[in-house]
Design a protein around this motif. Structure first.
Motif: not given
Length: 257
Positions: A151-160, A182-188, A208-214
């Protein structure tokens, strides 16, 4: 030449061929495929042993001794999310004589996989939908392969990923130990998370991402020295396909407005 979509691709390495793995096939590309095709450096193509599980939009990487396929779904690419079943990893040992090779299903961590990459030491890197990051290797106990994970350090703002099988998240470990996502979608929108050392001007804020995903315009870089993640400067346009180079630079291959 290949009537398949949402297939995984493994590049050529030395004498080992490129592989086109799974995907959809047939009229309208509605039938999931277990086919694996080997594409050699001279342009010749041969069928390779088929997967145990037909799968769509799987991830595949080549490690030291073979090819690891993980994730994907056993339904057509246009199936509803609740109709898809994520599949276990499979392993093809390339040290075995070609005529005797077959894919082996491995016990697999319960990780909603969104990206699979490699690092400079030929370990796999697996990224989960909640930002979980694992370093993965295939080891052999009494001749039987299994996944070994750290297990490594979690990505603070998850991506999809932006869509199934397309606009995937690029994930790569560099020779200096950094990891780039890099790439994908994250909290705006972002908010800085307080830490006890925030008074140190040499340390980057932890967002930390808190907004809508884009579609995201930045990439994330893990520093092995501090154990923390940092965001890059934003690109001019968000979204699109990306590639990560050996030195950590990120190239946007295509963008969308």
């Amino acid at each position: 030449m290949f009537d398949r979509q949402a297939a995984a691709f493994v590049p050529v390495r030395g004498e080992r061929p490129a592989l086109l793995v799974g995907g959809t096939a047939g009229e309208g590309s509605q039938t999931q495929s277990a086919a694996v095709d080997a594409i050699f450096a001279d342009g010749s193509i041969r069928p390779w042993p088929p997967l145990v599980h037909a799968r769509v939009a799987a991830f595949a990487v080549r490690l030291r001794d073979g090819v690891l396929v993980w994730g994907g779904y056993d339904g057509a690419s246009n199936a509803r999310d609740d109709e898809r079943r994520e599949l276990p990893a499979e392993w093809l040992d390339e040290r075995v004589a070609e005529a005797e090779r077959q894919w082996i299903v491995l016990p697999t961590p319960a990780l909603p996989l969104v990206a699979l990459g490699v690092d400079a030491t030929d370990h796999a890197l697996a990224l989960g939908a909640r930002g979980e990051l694992l370093r993965v290797d295939v080891v052999h106990d009494d001749g039987l392969p299994r996944l070994s994970t750290t297990t490594l350090a979690d990505l603070p703002a998850p991506r999809l990923p932006e869509s199934l099988g397309e606009h995937r998240i690029a994930l790569r470990g560099l020779a200096d130990g950094r990891i780039v996502v890099a790439g994908g979608q994250a909290a705006a929108l972002r908010v800085a998370r307080w830490r006890p050392d925030d008074a140190d001007p040499d340390l980057a804020d932890d967002y930390v991402g808190v907004g809508p995903v884009g579609p995201t315009a930045t990439h994330a870089i893990h520093d092995p020295g501090s154990g923390s993640w940092h965001e890059s400067a934003p690109a001019q346009w968000p979204g699109g396909r990306v590639a990560i180079l050996d030195d950590g630079r990120v190239i946007k291959i295509a963008t969308e407005l």
